[in-house]
Design a protein around this motif. Structure first.
Motif, PDB file in Angstrom:
ATOM      1  N   SER A   1      -1.544  10.046  13.488  1.00 36.09           N
ATOM      2  CA  SER A   1      -2.330  10.569  12.364  1.00 36.09           C
ATOM      3  C   SER A   1      -1.806  11.949  11.961  1.00 36.09           C
ATOM      4  N   GLU A   2      -1.391  12.740  12.954  1.00 39.41           N
ATOM      5  CA  GLU A   2      -0.881  14.084  12.646  1.00 39.41           C
ATOM      6  C   GLU A   2       0.377  13.975  11.800  1.00 39.41           C
ATOM      7  N   GLU A   3       1.274  13.072  12.199  1.00 40.44           N
ATOM      8  CA  GLU A   3       2.517  12.913  11.425  1.00 40.44           C
ATOM      9  C   GLU A   3       2.210  12.439  10.000  1.00 40.44           C
ATOM     10  N   LEU A   4       1.251  11.540   9.865  1.00 40.66           N
ATOM     11  CA  LEU A   4       0.973  10.951   8.547  1.00 40.66           C
ATOM     12  C   LEU A   4       0.066  11.829   7.683  1.00 40.66           C
ATOM     13  N   GLY A   5      -0.704  12.715   8.316  1.00 43.14           N
ATOM     14  CA  GLY A   5      -1.662  13.534   7.552  1.00 43.14           C
ATOM     15  C   GLY A   5      -2.869  12.723   7.112  1.00 43.14           C
ATOM     16  N   LYS A   6      -2.988  11.510   7.627  1.00 41.83           N
ATOM     17  CA  LYS A   6      -4.141  10.639   7.347  1.00 41.83           C
ATOM     18  C   LYS A   6      -4.315   9.733   8.569  1.00 41.83           C
ATOM     19  N   SER A   7      -5.412   8.981   8.608  1.00 44.59           N
ATOM     20  CA  SER A   7      -5.654   8.168   9.797  1.00 44.59           C
ATOM     21  C   SER A   7      -4.589   7.089   9.956  1.00 44.59           C
ATOM     22  N   ALA A   8      -3.955   7.063  11.128  1.00 43.48           N
ATOM     23  CA  ALA A   8      -2.986   5.999  11.428  1.00 43.48           C
ATOM     24  C   ALA A   8      -3.742   4.775  11.956  1.00 43.48           C
ATOM     25  N   GLY A   9      -3.098   3.635  11.939  1.00 45.89           N
ATOM     26  CA  GLY A   9      -3.674   2.424  12.543  1.00 45.89           C
ATOM     27  C   GLY A   9      -4.784   1.792  11.731  1.00 45.89           C
ATOM     28  N   LYS A  10      -4.917   2.190  10.465  1.00 46.39           N
ATOM     29  CA  LYS A  10      -6.043   1.677   9.672  1.00 46.39           C
ATOM     30  C   LYS A  10      -5.871   0.212   9.284  1.00 46.39           C
ATOM     31  N   ASP A  11      -4.611  -0.201   9.099  1.00 47.39           N
ATOM     32  CA  ASP A  11      -4.391  -1.587   8.652  1.00 47.39           C
ATOM     33  C   ASP A  11      -4.854  -2.583   9.716  1.00 47.39           C
ATOM     34  N   LEU A  12      -4.494  -2.265  10.971  1.00 49.01           N
ATOM     35  CA  LEU A  12      -4.905  -3.150  12.068  1.00 49.01           C
ATOM     36  C   LEU A  12      -6.420  -3.175  12.184  1.00 49.01           C
TER      37      LEU A  12
END
Ligand code: GRG
Length: 302
Positions: free
Chosen positions: A237-248
């Motif tokens: 999430s830090e790298e993306l600046g948004k929540s990671a893993g949302k698709d799963l």
């Protein structure tokens, strides 16, 4: 714009310089005004950072065709206004319901849902006003064409169409690859495509040149989304600046859910190689910023 004369291309410096030029222009494009809240909310998301990829693509194609920054910058800014408004609406609880974007709280988390909806609407309307009133040194019929192309990219034949099929597909285990391609060519690809073609139209490109650039844009647009799906799994999430893993979590169909991560990366790389060949065959070394931008799309980490 500085003409490109040597054969080396320093992508990092190019991206940093272009991003900075775009941010100066964006900052000047919307001043604080009355009613204060709406201008503040519009500026909050517009100036929140991001890669500024769409404006950079527009400036790059305009330069490739020997157009000028004066001709392209208002459209470049309007592309970022449209992109930003789509992110504000996408993050709303009624859509993806996200708390963070570009490393900051989302617009509705700061200003409330009512203001966030209006901030998106305000940016969308202003994007069209901005192209119409601020574009200089371009024939009126070319400005009109760009405005029409932007409208098509944004509406039911573009982002809105892609988003609605995306929402309808959520949690559906039977989504086909064809539907997934529809979602992404519309939701993500349409705005990237008009980013590329508008720069060309403003510079005076002929139809054959616009067609080559459209094909390049289709390929990098799809590659961009494949990489986005992979990053949602592999980045933090830090790298993306948004929540990671949302698709799963949302049980969304993604390219990795069809192909796995390695094959998704391979497909993205293949699309980028084809995109680079398209523009190199037509424009030679003059296309090297577009070649470097295609590589950036597939190699990016956020
Ligand atoms: C356009 C009228 C109108 C309404 C919006 C919500 C919606 C309809 C569409 C969703 C569009 C959307 C959010 C698509 C995702 C595109 C995408 C991959 C965004 C991330 O782009 P980056 O990585 O982000 O370029 P930065 O932050 O770098 O600009």
């Amino acid at each position: 714009m500085t003409p490109l004369t040597d054969t080396t291309f320093d992508l990092k410096t190019y991206l940093r310089n272009q991003k900075q030029r775009v941010e100066v222009a964006l900052d000047a494009s919307i001043e604080a005004g009355y009613p204060e809240t709406i201008y503040e909310a519009m500026r909050y998301s517009l100036m929140a950072g991001g890669k500024r990829l769409r404006p950079i693509l527009c400036l790059a194609t305009c330069e490739l065709l020997e157009g000028t920054e004066v001709q392209a910058m208002p459209t470049a800014c309007s592309l970022e206004m449209i992109h930003t408004m789509s992110l504000i609406h996408d993050d709303l609880p009624a859509m993806d319901n996200d708390d963070y974007r570009r490393g900051k709280l989302t617009n509705h988390k700061v200003y409330g849902e009512d203001v966030a909806i209006l901030a998106g609407d305000g940016l969308l309307a202003y994007a069209f006003e901005y192209v119409a009133t601020q574009t200089q040194e371009v024939a009126p019929e070319r400005i009109l064409r760009v405005i029409g192309d932007l409208g098509q990219a944004v509406g039911a034949a573009g982002l809105v169409g892609g988003q609605i099929v995306d929402l309808a597909s959520e949690g559906n285990a039977d989504v086909t690859l064809e539907t997934l391609n529809y979602i992404h060519t519309h939701k993500t690809g349409a705005l990237l495509k008009v980013s590329v073609t508008s720069g060309a139209v403003l510079a005076g490109a002929d139809d054959a040149q616009v067609n080559v650039l459209s094909q390049y844009a289709d390929r990098i647009g799809l590659a961009f989304q494949i990489v986005d799906d992979v990053l949602d799994i592999t980045a933090t999430s830090e790298e993306l600046g948004k929540s990671a893993g949302k698709d799963l979590a949302a049980q969304k169909a993604t390219y990795p859910s069809f192909w796995g991560i390695d094959e998704s990366k391979r497909q993205a790389q293949h699309l980028v190689e084809e995109a680079k060949a398209d523009v190199l065959n037509c424009f030679g070394n003059k296309a090297r910023s577009l070649v470097a931008l295609a590589d950036f799309i597939v190699n990016r980490t956020h």
